[in-house]
Write a protein that holds these residues in place. Structure first.
Motif, PDB file in Angstrom:
ATOM      1  N   GLU A   1      -9.060 -22.717 -28.498  1.00  0.00           N
ATOM      2  CA  GLU A   1      -8.904 -21.632 -27.525  1.00  0.00           C
ATOM      3  C   GLU A   1      -9.805 -21.844 -26.322  1.00  0.00           C
ATOM      4  O   GLU A   1      -9.745 -21.058 -25.362  1.00  0.00           O
ATOM      5  CB  GLU A   1      -9.242 -20.285 -28.168  1.00  0.00           C
ATOM      6  CG  GLU A   1      -8.208 -19.789 -29.173  1.00  0.00           C
ATOM      7  CD  GLU A   1      -8.485 -20.243 -30.596  1.00  0.00           C
ATOM      8  OE1 GLU A   1      -9.447 -21.017 -30.790  1.00  0.00           O
ATOM      9  OE2 GLU A   1      -7.729 -19.837 -31.489  1.00  0.00           O
TER      10      GLU A   1
ATOM     11  N   ASP B   1      -4.251  -6.488 -17.492  1.00  0.00           N
ATOM     12  CA  ASP B   1      -3.222  -7.347 -18.099  1.00  0.00           C
ATOM     13  C   ASP B   1      -3.828  -8.227 -19.190  1.00  0.00           C
ATOM     14  O   ASP B   1      -3.219  -8.470 -20.229  1.00  0.00           O
ATOM     15  CB  ASP B   1      -2.595  -8.245 -17.019  1.00  0.00           C
ATOM     16  CG  ASP B   1      -1.704  -7.440 -16.081  1.00  0.00           C
ATOM     17  OD1 ASP B   1      -1.372  -6.289 -16.428  1.00  0.00           O
ATOM     18  OD2 ASP B   1      -1.359  -7.967 -15.002  1.00  0.00           O
ATOM     19  N   GLN B   2      -5.038  -8.729 -18.922  1.00  0.00           N
ATOM     20  CA  GLN B   2      -5.700  -9.584 -19.909  1.00  0.00           C
ATOM     21  C   GLN B   2      -5.945  -8.825 -21.216  1.00  0.00           C
ATOM     22  O   GLN B   2      -5.749  -9.367 -22.310  1.00  0.00           O
ATOM     23  CB  GLN B   2      -7.036 -10.101 -19.348  1.00  0.00           C
ATOM     24  CG  GLN B   2      -6.904 -11.139 -18.233  1.00  0.00           C
ATOM     25  CD  GLN B   2      -6.651 -10.525 -16.867  1.00  0.00           C
ATOM     26  OE1 GLN B   2      -6.533  -9.295 -16.715  1.00  0.00           O
ATOM     27  NE2 GLN B   2      -6.544 -11.372 -15.851  1.00  0.00           N
TER      28      GLN B   2
ATOM     29  N   VAL C   1      -2.707  -8.641 -23.148  1.00  0.00           N
ATOM     30  CA  VAL C   1      -2.369  -9.907 -23.815  1.00  0.00           C
ATOM     31  C   VAL C   1      -3.204 -10.073 -25.090  1.00  0.00           C
ATOM     32  O   VAL C   1      -2.695 -10.444 -26.152  1.00  0.00           O
ATOM     33  CB  VAL C   1      -2.615 -11.105 -22.864  1.00  0.00           C
ATOM     34  CG1 VAL C   1      -2.485 -12.434 -23.605  1.00  0.00           C
ATOM     35  CG2 VAL C   1      -1.648 -11.062 -21.689  1.00  0.00           C
TER      36      VAL C   1
ATOM     37  N   SER D   1      -4.040 -20.729 -14.625  1.00  0.00           N
ATOM     38  CA  SER D   1      -3.249 -21.198 -15.772  1.00  0.00           C
ATOM     39  C   SER D   1      -3.716 -20.624 -17.108  1.00  0.00           C
ATOM     40  O   SER D   1      -3.175 -20.967 -18.156  1.00  0.00           O
ATOM     41  CB  SER D   1      -3.321 -22.724 -15.842  1.00  0.00           C
ATOM     42  OG  SER D   1      -4.665 -23.139 -16.042  1.00  0.00           O
ATOM     43  N   LEU D   2      -4.707 -19.755 -17.080  1.00  0.00           N
ATOM     44  CA  LEU D   2      -5.316 -19.256 -18.324  1.00  0.00           C
ATOM     45  C   LEU D   2      -4.371 -18.359 -19.132  1.00  0.00           C
ATOM     46  O   LEU D   2      -3.702 -17.494 -18.587  1.00  0.00           O
ATOM     47  CB  LEU D   2      -6.575 -18.446 -17.979  1.00  0.00           C
ATOM     48  CG  LEU D   2      -7.317 -17.801 -19.156  1.00  0.00           C
ATOM     49  CD1 LEU D   2      -8.024 -18.853 -19.995  1.00  0.00           C
ATOM     50  CD2 LEU D   2      -8.339 -16.762 -18.658  1.00  0.00           C
ATOM     51  N   SER D   3      -4.340 -18.601 -20.456  1.00  0.00           N
ATOM     52  CA  SER D   3      -3.803 -17.605 -21.388  1.00  0.00           C
ATOM     53  C   SER D   3      -5.006 -16.886 -21.965  1.00  0.00           C
ATOM     54  O   SER D   3      -5.675 -17.421 -22.843  1.00  0.00           O
ATOM     55  CB  SER D   3      -3.046 -18.274 -22.536  1.00  0.00           C
ATOM     56  OG  SER D   3      -1.919 -18.944 -22.077  1.00  0.00           O
ATOM     57  N   PRO D   4      -5.285 -15.686 -21.510  1.00  0.00           N
ATOM     58  CA  PRO D   4      -6.564 -15.065 -21.881  1.00  0.00           C
ATOM     59  C   PRO D   4      -6.665 -14.775 -23.375  1.00  0.00           C
ATOM     60  O   PRO D   4      -5.684 -14.387 -24.006  1.00  0.00           O
ATOM     61  CB  PRO D   4      -6.581 -13.770 -21.067  1.00  0.00           C
ATOM     62  CG  PRO D   4      -5.186 -13.523 -20.654  1.00  0.00           C
ATOM     63  CD  PRO D   4      -4.487 -14.842 -20.605  1.00  0.00           C
ATOM     64  N   VAL D   5      -7.844 -15.010 -23.920  1.00  0.00           N
ATOM     65  CA  VAL D   5      -8.136 -14.611 -25.300  1.00  0.00           C
ATOM     66  C   VAL D   5      -9.419 -13.793 -25.293  1.00  0.00           C
ATOM     67  O   VAL D   5     -10.243 -13.910 -24.390  1.00  0.00           O
ATOM     68  CB  VAL D   5      -8.302 -15.807 -26.262  1.00  0.00           C
ATOM     69  CG1 VAL D   5      -7.027 -16.620 -26.363  1.00  0.00           C
ATOM     70  CG2 VAL D   5      -9.474 -16.681 -25.869  1.00  0.00           C
TER      71      VAL D   5
ATOM     72  N   PRO E   1      -4.513 -23.810 -20.418  1.00  0.00           N
ATOM     73  CA  PRO E   1      -4.330 -22.424 -20.844  1.00  0.00           C
ATOM     74  C   PRO E   1      -5.534 -21.940 -21.650  1.00  0.00           C
ATOM     75  O   PRO E   1      -5.761 -20.739 -21.771  1.00  0.00           O
ATOM     76  CB  PRO E   1      -3.075 -22.482 -21.714  1.00  0.00           C
ATOM     77  CG  PRO E   1      -2.975 -23.899 -22.163  1.00  0.00           C
ATOM     78  CD  PRO E   1      -3.622 -24.738 -21.115  1.00  0.00           C
TER      79      PRO E   1
ATOM     80  N   ALA F   1     -12.365 -14.821 -18.290  1.00  0.00           N
ATOM     81  CA  ALA F   1     -11.154 -15.023 -17.485  1.00  0.00           C
ATOM     82  C   ALA F   1     -11.550 -15.003 -16.011  1.00  0.00           C
ATOM     83  O   ALA F   1     -11.497 -13.968 -15.346  1.00  0.00           O
ATOM     84  CB  ALA F   1     -10.129 -13.925 -17.788  1.00  0.00           C
TER      85      ALA F   1
ATOM     86  N   SER G   1      -1.802 -10.224 -29.043  1.00  0.00           N
ATOM     87  CA  SER G   1      -1.978 -11.402 -29.898  1.00  0.00           C
ATOM     88  C   SER G   1      -2.882 -11.097 -31.094  1.00  0.00           C
ATOM     89  O   SER G   1      -2.846 -11.807 -32.094  1.00  0.00           O
ATOM     90  CB  SER G   1      -2.553 -12.570 -29.096  1.00  0.00           C
ATOM     91  OG  SER G   1      -3.903 -12.334 -28.789  1.00  0.00           O
TER      92      SER G   1
END
Lengths: 431, 431
Positions: free
Chosen positions: B92, B14-15, B18, B49-53, B115, B43, B22
């Protein structure tokens, strides 16, 4: 005799000697470079208070500060404060862009006391001073204002002579995101459209050069078609005008007038070096004077930073002279604090480039800073800093518990830890 | 399974999806790059709560904000305000460098709501938390702190494992202007000198990797010997450690742990590209995370600017991740305003580099700015600006007499002049 006339005649002038001394070069080397136009020494014969500096190949990167009143903010005492700040932080050049009110009085005041070279854009003053509609100003009017500035002692003038009909045709054919963003360039363009005439500074270029020659004014060939956004950078319009500027450079040299060439503008990082090389080639090694370049369009309020990035890279690639940009760029006439921020940011860019270019003795100050940091001598650090005031205020605002450190690391200060470890090692060594 | 384990097994996580979305890339491309280590997706499995980058080749340049309390300034509410500013301006990543007091509580608070990815330097916390003398801390102690951070959900940890005896020998033989300026590096060096033991993170590297693997913590290989002044840049000490980091990179990958490699430091402009290429070669394409580089030593108070210059050039040359530097660097623990200045300057550098690298869609914002400027739509300009607040405040502080212009140029606004001239031309054209 202008500096370039003298240099070609084999004469080393006093100005060349001063430049040679401050740049750690031989006077003969400076003379040779002035003779072939790779170094300019803008020094109007009427600017008595000038401390002459050279601009060009192999020299320290110089910094210019723009100031001057506009119709919206005509506060001459404020402009005089900006002059003091510019000189205090070591700007080598001040351009007075005043374009309304008593411009002559302010210009005279500035030239009388500025050791920094003084530049102007006579076109602005012509429009503010003559109080005529743009289309009613004649080529003779423009030349008269140039002559007045030359007599006043202005060392260099931005002249947008390269926006010829040929260049305009390229511009119209190119299709741009942001058309023309040069103030002078836009006015010449509008004048050409309204009158139907060729660019007056181009049409009367020889007459103009004769005026400049008489007072040894250096011509700074303006780039009317400089890109106003990264998308327009290095496009056909810009390069078409640069070709014209190269031709005009030779014509000026032939008439004994020193030359600098102005450059972009908004340019992405990966195009800056190519821009510098192209200018140096097309303009025969003439000194390159850049505004920015701004490496992105989206940071209004911080364009001193975007310009410091671009300016450092441009100067490291061979640009010789950086026009400062302040945080107020694109937003308002800068105030005194903006001027300070702008000149410091630009000095940083110039110095970073000089380290990269290997300019003689550029690294001396950095070596002094490293030596001061090694022994945690804070006063010595502040003394060698580009701005001694702000770092001291920062440091003193937040007193550390342990003498010699700062509150960033406190008892974990790396320099202190390693000094202590090395001292123990020394104490254990057999001798 | 860590991200790199999954990628090698052919699984798109999933990461990765994402990140692909992006970055305008295909999930399969991201998977391949994660598999070979050129992209890391820090990650931690416990960071809900992380929005992975992603960090690495071909991706947008990412920005890290350092914060956290020190013994001299242990004000957790202030640190929480810094977190909000960092997130507001689009950092980030946040590194919590707290090293005294209730670090666990703050770290948990941060991970619970950030995040942005969260990084730490467990060594700092070990020394602050264990309340032992440095030499009394054991390798097991260090690993226990690493494990605690991993369980808390930290996404990446700086580990100074490359300061091996071999690297120390190179350092001692090199002779440097400013020895060791890395906080963690200096502590490992002192520990090694005091105990006579090999670097504990190197000695126990496999055990360490097992802990990191269990929670999918990315190792960020710290550069203890990064240059602290431009005179030390790219010297034998620095490069000897970089060689160790390359070896450690492969060992981590072999154990299924993602890697980033940290880099200098103080580096003159003309050495930055070489540093990036060398890191990419010696560390087998691992993501490069740079602090600065600062392109001169003599600008304390303005190191956000010296770092923006160096960071932009580093990232344009291939560095992937920029650690911000604030105006307080070298002087004090930054306050909230310093954090804001630092993150904005670093975002500018990152964006300038992304334009230069041709990162997909990086130029979109600049195109919107140019379009807004062309029609003098000020609200649209502020909206697309990296910081919408400051430019509006500047603009509104100095109202122009002529609607649509600003007080920089007023009635001489180039955009307005050219728009009017072109409108007249259009009106005259036969259709």
């Amino acid at each position: 005799m202008t500096q370039i006339d003298s240099a070609r005649a084999g004469v080393v002038t006093d100005q060349m000697k001063v430049v040679a001394l401050s740049e750690h070069l031989s006077p003969e080397h400076v003379r040779q470079q002035v003779a072939c136009g790779r170094i300019a020494i803008p020094a109007n014969v009427n600017h008595a208070s000038l401390s002459p500096v050279g601009v060009g190949e192999g020299l320290r990167t110089k910094v210019n500060v723009n100031l001057g009143v506009s119709a919206d903010r005509a506060d001459f005492p404020e402009e005089r404060r900006k002059v003091r700040i510019a000189l205090e932080y070591g700007a080598e050049s001040i351009m007075d862009l005043s374009n309304c009110g008593k411009t002559h009085a302010f210009r005279s005041w500035l030239i009388e006391r500025s050791p920094a070279m003084v530049g102007t854009v006579p076109l602005y003053d012509a429009i503010g001073y003559l109080e005529k509609g743009l289309a009613d100003i004649t080529a003779d009017d423009f030349l008269r204002v140039v002559e007045a500035h030359a007599r006043d002692g202005v060392d260099f003038m931005t002249i947008h002579a390269g926006l010829t009909r040929r260049a305009v045709a390229s511009f119209m054919a190119t299709g741009r995101s942001l058309n023309i963003v040069s103030r002078g360039g836009s006015l010449v363009f509008a004048w050409m459209q309204e009158t139907g005439n060729e660019n007056p500074f181009y049409e009367r270029y020889d007459d103009l050069l004769d005026i400049l020659h008489e007072h040894d004014v250096t011509i700074s060939l303006g780039d009317a078609l400089r890109p106003g956004c990264v998308d327009d950078a290095t496009d056909a319009a810009q390069i078409s005008e640069l070709i014209e500027l190269g031709i005009l450079t030779k014509r000026a040299w032939d008439r004994g007038v020193q030359v600098m060439v102005e450059g972009p503008g908004h340019v992405p990082l990966n195009q800056i070096e190519a821009n510098v090389r192209l200018q140096k080639r097309l303009c025969h090694g003439a000194p390159f004077y850049v505004l920015g370049p701004l490496v992105t369009d989206i940071a209004p309020g911080y364009d001193h930073i975007t310009a410091a990035i671009g300016g450092a890279v441009a100067a490291a690639s061979g640009a010789d002279f950086l026009c400062y940009v302040t945080p107020a760029e694109h937003l308002r006439l800068p105030d005194v604090d903006d001027v300070r921020e702008g000149v410091i940011a630009t000095k940083i860019a110039a110095h970073a480039a000089d380290l990269a270019k290997g300019v003689p003795h550029a690294a001396d100050a950095d070596a002094r800073m490293a030596a001061a940091r090694r022994v945690l001598d804070w006063d010595a650090m502040f003394e060698v800093a580009i701005d001694p005031v702000k770092p001291r205020a920062y440091f003193e605002s937040s007193p550390p518990a342990i003498e010699g450190t700062c509150t960033m690391c406190g008892d974990m200060c790396a320099v202190r830890t390693v000094n202590q470890a090395l001292e123990k090692l020394d104490a254990c060594s057999p001798d």
